[in-house]
Scaffold this motif. Structure first.
Motif, PDB file in Angstrom:
ATOM      1  N   PRO A   1     -64.331 -37.410 123.016  1.00  0.00           N
ATOM      2  CA  PRO A   1     -64.760 -37.643 121.633  1.00  0.00           C
ATOM      3  C   PRO A   1     -63.682 -38.315 120.787  1.00  0.00           C
ATOM      4  CG  PRO A   1     -64.422 -35.298 122.062  1.00  0.00           C
ATOM      5  CD  PRO A   1     -64.305 -35.988 123.382  1.00  0.00           C
ATOM      6  N   GLN A   2     -62.440 -38.116 121.134  1.00  0.00           N
ATOM      7  CA  GLN A   2     -61.377 -38.730 120.317  1.00  0.00           C
ATOM      8  C   GLN A   2     -60.133 -38.942 121.165  1.00  0.00           C
ATOM      9  OE1 GLN A   2     -60.725 -36.997 116.443  1.00  0.00           O
ATOM     10  NE2 GLN A   2     -58.661 -37.857 116.285  1.00  0.00           N
ATOM     11  N   VAL A   3     -59.479 -40.074 120.984  1.00  0.00           N
ATOM     12  CA  VAL A   3     -58.169 -40.327 121.604  1.00  0.00           C
ATOM     13  C   VAL A   3     -57.267 -40.907 120.524  1.00  0.00           C
ATOM     14  CG1 VAL A   3     -59.004 -40.627 123.965  1.00  0.00           C
ATOM     15  CG2 VAL A   3     -58.942 -42.601 122.434  1.00  0.00           C
ATOM     16  N   GLU A   4     -55.963 -40.709 120.672  1.00  0.00           N
ATOM     17  CA  GLU A   4     -55.038 -41.211 119.652  1.00  0.00           C
ATOM     18  C   GLU A   4     -53.709 -41.602 120.262  1.00  0.00           C
ATOM     19  OE1 GLU A   4     -55.218 -37.614 117.194  1.00  0.00           O
ATOM     20  OE2 GLU A   4     -53.088 -37.311 117.665  1.00  0.00           O
ATOM     21  N   LEU A   5     -52.973 -42.397 119.530  1.00  0.00           N
ATOM     22  CA  LEU A   5     -51.667 -42.886 119.984  1.00  0.00           C
ATOM     23  C   LEU A   5     -50.785 -43.093 118.759  1.00  0.00           C
ATOM     24  CD1 LEU A   5     -49.962 -44.189 122.382  1.00  0.00           C
ATOM     25  CD2 LEU A   5     -50.908 -46.381 121.628  1.00  0.00           C
ATOM     26  N   THR A   6     -49.546 -42.633 118.853  1.00  0.00           N
ATOM     27  CA  THR A   6     -48.590 -42.882 117.772  1.00  0.00           C
ATOM     28  C   THR A   6     -47.511 -43.840 118.287  1.00  0.00           C
ATOM     29  OG1 THR A   6     -49.015 -40.721 116.828  1.00  0.00           O
ATOM     30  CG2 THR A   6     -46.971 -41.789 116.172  1.00  0.00           C
ATOM     31  N   CYS A   7     -47.249 -44.893 117.533  1.00  0.00           N
ATOM     32  CA  CYS A   7     -46.286 -45.917 117.940  1.00  0.00           C
ATOM     33  C   CYS A   7     -45.209 -46.060 116.860  1.00  0.00           C
ATOM     34  CB  CYS A   7     -46.973 -47.268 118.125  1.00  0.00           C
ATOM     35  SG  CYS A   7     -48.258 -47.259 119.373  1.00  0.00           S
ATOM     36  N   GLY A   8     -44.035 -46.421 117.295  1.00  0.00           N
ATOM     37  CA  GLY A   8     -42.969 -46.684 116.338  1.00  0.00           C
ATOM     38  C   GLY A   8     -42.001 -45.527 116.245  1.00  0.00           C
ATOM     39  N   PRO A   9     -41.146 -45.485 115.199  1.00  0.00           N
ATOM     40  CA  PRO A   9     -41.117 -46.443 114.103  1.00  0.00           C
ATOM     41  C   PRO A   9     -40.854 -47.877 114.583  1.00  0.00           C
ATOM     42  CG  PRO A   9     -39.228 -44.907 113.986  1.00  0.00           C
ATOM     43  CD  PRO A   9     -40.091 -44.455 115.090  1.00  0.00           C
ATOM     44  N   VAL A  10     -41.552 -48.825 113.948  1.00  0.00           N
ATOM     45  CA  VAL A  10     -41.461 -50.228 114.335  1.00  0.00           C
ATOM     46  C   VAL A  10     -40.105 -50.784 113.879  1.00  0.00           C
ATOM     47  CG1 VAL A  10     -42.493 -52.508 114.096  1.00  0.00           C
ATOM     48  CG2 VAL A  10     -43.962 -50.483 114.158  1.00  0.00           C
ATOM     49  N   THR A  11     -39.358 -51.314 114.841  1.00  0.00           N
ATOM     50  CA  THR A  11     -38.002 -51.807 114.562  1.00  0.00           C
ATOM     51  C   THR A  11     -37.999 -53.330 114.398  1.00  0.00           C
ATOM     52  OG1 THR A  11     -37.507 -52.174 116.900  1.00  0.00           O
ATOM     53  CG2 THR A  11     -37.080 -49.952 116.020  1.00  0.00           C
ATOM     54  N   SER A  12     -36.856 -53.847 113.911  1.00  0.00           N
ATOM     55  CA  SER A  12     -36.679 -55.308 113.826  1.00  0.00           C
ATOM     56  C   SER A  12     -36.796 -55.937 115.209  1.00  0.00           C
ATOM     57  CB  SER A  12     -35.301 -55.654 113.252  1.00  0.00           C
ATOM     58  OG  SER A  12     -35.165 -55.129 111.977  1.00  0.00           O
ATOM     59  N   LEU A  13     -36.287 -55.217 116.218  1.00  0.00           N
ATOM     60  CA  LEU A  13     -36.363 -55.737 117.584  1.00  0.00           C
ATOM     61  C   LEU A  13     -37.825 -55.847 118.025  1.00  0.00           C
ATOM     62  CD1 LEU A  13     -35.078 -56.632 120.248  1.00  0.00           C
ATOM     63  CD2 LEU A  13     -34.898 -54.211 120.885  1.00  0.00           C
ATOM     64  N   ASP A  14     -38.631 -54.819 117.701  1.00  0.00           N
ATOM     65  CA  ASP A  14     -40.061 -54.877 118.057  1.00  0.00           C
ATOM     66  C   ASP A  14     -40.715 -56.119 117.441  1.00  0.00           C
ATOM     67  OD1 ASP A  14     -39.985 -52.415 119.405  1.00  0.00           O
ATOM     68  OD2 ASP A  14     -40.421 -51.285 117.582  1.00  0.00           O
ATOM     69  N   LEU A  15     -40.401 -56.364 116.167  1.00  0.00           N
ATOM     70  CA  LEU A  15     -41.030 -57.499 115.469  1.00  0.00           C
ATOM     71  C   LEU A  15     -40.544 -58.830 116.044  1.00  0.00           C
ATOM     72  CD1 LEU A  15     -41.003 -56.183 111.790  1.00  0.00           C
ATOM     73  CD2 LEU A  15     -42.896 -56.194 113.424  1.00  0.00           C
ATOM     74  N   ALA A  16     -39.245 -58.892 116.396  1.00  0.00           N
ATOM     75  CA  ALA A  16     -38.714 -60.133 116.979  1.00  0.00           C
ATOM     76  C   ALA A  16     -39.313 -60.379 118.361  1.00  0.00           C
ATOM     77  CB  ALA A  16     -37.190 -60.061 117.053  1.00  0.00           C
ATOM     78  N   LEU A  17     -39.426 -59.300 119.155  1.00  0.00           N
ATOM     79  CA  LEU A  17     -40.033 -59.448 120.483  1.00  0.00           C
ATOM     80  C   LEU A  17     -41.489 -59.884 120.354  1.00  0.00           C
ATOM     81  CD1 LEU A  17     -38.691 -56.311 122.418  1.00  0.00           C
ATOM     82  CD2 LEU A  17     -38.315 -58.706 123.044  1.00  0.00           C
ATOM     83  N   PHE A  18     -42.205 -59.277 119.396  1.00  0.00           N
ATOM     84  CA  PHE A  18     -43.619 -59.630 119.266  1.00  0.00           C
ATOM     85  C   PHE A  18     -43.772 -61.066 118.755  1.00  0.00           C
ATOM     86  CE2 PHE A  18     -47.933 -59.747 117.630  1.00  0.00           C
ATOM     87  CZ  PHE A  18     -48.596 -59.329 118.772  1.00  0.00           C
ATOM     88  N   ALA A  19     -42.866 -61.486 117.868  1.00  0.00           N
ATOM     89  CA  ALA A  19     -42.901 -62.888 117.412  1.00  0.00           C
ATOM     90  C   ALA A  19     -42.737 -63.827 118.606  1.00  0.00           C
ATOM     91  CB  ALA A  19     -41.819 -63.134 116.366  1.00  0.00           C
ATOM     92  N   ALA A  20     -41.787 -63.496 119.483  1.00  0.00           N
ATOM     93  CA  ALA A  20     -41.548 -64.358 120.649  1.00  0.00           C
ATOM     94  C   ALA A  20     -42.736 -64.322 121.601  1.00  0.00           C
ATOM     95  CB  ALA A  20     -40.278 -63.908 121.365  1.00  0.00           C
ATOM     96  N   ALA A  21     -43.294 -63.122 121.823  1.00  0.00           N
ATOM     97  CA  ALA A  21     -44.397 -62.983 122.780  1.00  0.00           C
ATOM     98  C   ALA A  21     -45.670 -63.633 122.263  1.00  0.00           C
ATOM     99  CB  ALA A  21     -44.654 -61.508 123.077  1.00  0.00           C
ATOM    100  N   SER A  22     -45.882 -63.544 120.952  1.00  0.00           N
ATOM    101  CA  SER A  22     -47.154 -63.981 120.381  1.00  0.00           C
ATOM    102  C   SER A  22     -47.101 -65.391 119.812  1.00  0.00           C
ATOM    103  CB  SER A  22     -47.582 -63.033 119.256  1.00  0.00           C
ATOM    104  OG  SER A  22     -46.693 -63.165 118.155  1.00  0.00           O
ATOM    105  N   GLY A  23     -45.876 -65.900 119.607  1.00  0.00           N
ATOM    106  CA  GLY A  23     -45.744 -67.213 118.992  1.00  0.00           C
ATOM    107  C   GLY A  23     -45.948 -67.195 117.484  1.00  0.00           C
ATOM    108  N   ASP A  24     -46.101 -65.993 116.908  1.00  0.00           N
ATOM    109  CA  ASP A  24     -46.254 -65.900 115.445  1.00  0.00           C
ATOM    110  C   ASP A  24     -44.883 -65.645 114.827  1.00  0.00           C
ATOM    111  OD1 ASP A  24     -46.703 -65.335 112.803  1.00  0.00           O
ATOM    112  OD2 ASP A  24     -48.368 -63.957 113.141  1.00  0.00           O
ATOM    113  N   HIS A  25     -44.257 -66.729 114.401  1.00  0.00           N
ATOM    114  CA  HIS A  25     -42.896 -66.656 113.863  1.00  0.00           C
ATOM    115  C   HIS A  25     -42.885 -66.696 112.338  1.00  0.00           C
ATOM    116  CE1 HIS A  25     -41.107 -67.074 117.860  1.00  0.00           C
ATOM    117  NE2 HIS A  25     -42.061 -67.939 118.096  1.00  0.00           N
ATOM    118  N   ASN A  26     -44.008 -66.393 111.717  1.00  0.00           N
ATOM    119  CA  ASN A  26     -44.053 -66.334 110.253  1.00  0.00           C
ATOM    120  C   ASN A  26     -42.926 -65.419 109.763  1.00  0.00           C
ATOM    121  OD1 ASN A  26     -44.701 -65.955 107.535  1.00  0.00           O
ATOM    122  ND2 ASN A  26     -46.905 -65.930 107.920  1.00  0.00           N
ATOM    123  N   LEU A  27     -42.100 -65.945 108.851  1.00  0.00           N
ATOM    124  CA  LEU A  27     -40.924 -65.198 108.394  1.00  0.00           C
ATOM    125  C   LEU A  27     -41.281 -63.919 107.639  1.00  0.00           C
ATOM    126  CD1 LEU A  27     -38.552 -68.112 107.319  1.00  0.00           C
ATOM    127  CD2 LEU A  27     -38.377 -66.643 109.342  1.00  0.00           C
TER     128      LEU A  27
END
Lengths: 134, 153
Positions: free
Chosen positions: A10-36
């Protein structure tokens, strides 16, 4: 027991983070979204945010991970999200999926994401069908 | 006022290869640790022909075709006032490492809300492998016109 007979929880959940600068930089590189907006505090402030903004697609990727971790790779048949708020650098993101209904073999989950101690970030739906064993 | 004449603009399809390094980088960035995405042997043991890609990965290779930032440039919208409002995927068939994905994007709609304070730009994307549709997505981009007006580029 065949896969088709395994009930959907009936329900599943996931907690992620805290989101770090490294996470955002890695995701920018992986996704190609480099919006500042996601990477540079000054750019975030110019856009009206006190800290860099977490990519909506990162929150959505966490949501997809929640689904595939419970139901397996290839189980997500459709995923729809509306970004109703903004997670920021340092936030912890909690994602919940609640089983809304079954449609044939597919389970439809209602999704929500919240920043810890903050408001709603995302609402949406996931359509899940476990992949049959090859 | 965002140029409505671009509604219907459609990119010519191009093909983007699903590189193993990008899938691994995407998994690292999103905290995905399931071996099936990282290890070809584990993937085959689970019945996949190769490592599958995570459900939202296709968005990550769109930029190799025609990124949303390029769409904004086409529409002459500065990125500073832009937020991602909605995203939807439909998956018709699995996509794996090594697949050549043909991508095409189209500006499906541009409309205002709140008396022009916000403009919404809707972009549809189609993904094919071997001529067969494997997925479709719809991205809705929110332009906060006040942010852009306050700081002209």
């Amino acid at each position: 027991m065949t896969l088709a007979l395994v009930p959907y929880p009936p329900q599943v959940e996931l907690t992620c983070g805290p989101v770090t600068s490294l996470d955002l930089a890695l995701f920018a590189a992986a996704s190609g979204d480099h919006n500042l907006l996601h990477l540079d505090p000054a750019a975030a402030q110019a856009a009206g945010f006190d800290r860099p903004v977490v990519h909506g697609m990162l929150t959505m990727a966490y949501t997809a991970r929640l689904c595939s971790s419970h139901f397996g790779a290839g189980s997500v048949r459709a995923l729809q999200t509306r970004f109703t708020g903004v997670a920021k650098l340092g936030d912890t993101v909690k994602i919940e999926a609640r089983l809304a209904r079954m449609e044939g073999a597919q389970a439809v989950y209602e999704l929500s994401a919240r920043a810890q101690g903050g408001g709603e970030l995302m609402a949406g739906t996931a359509r899940i069908e476990r992949r049959s064993a090859a | 006022m965002t140029d409505r004449s671009r509604i219907g603009f459609t990119t010519a399809p191009t093909t983007v290869l699903v590189d193993v390094w990008r899938v691994k980088l995407f998994c690292q960035a999103t905290g995905e640790t399931d071996d099936v995405y990282w290890n070809a042997e584990a993937a085959r043991a689970a019945g996949h022909p190769a490592c599958p890609v995570p459900p939202t990965f296709l968005k990550a290779i769109e930029g190799e075709h025609f990124s949303s930032a390029q769409v904004m440039q086409l529409l002459d919208v500065p990125l500073r006032g832009v937020l991602h409002a909605e995203q939807a995927f439909e998956h018709f068939a699995p996509v794996h490492v090594g697949d050549a994905v043909e991508i095409s994007r189209a500006v499906a709609d541009i409309h205002d809300k709140k008396a022009g304070a916000f403009t919404f730009i809707v972009v549809d994307t189609h993904y094919r492998v071997g001529g067969r549709p494997v997925a479709a997505s719809r991205q809705t981009i929110l332009v906060r016109n006040a942010v852009n007006a306050a700081q002209p580029s």
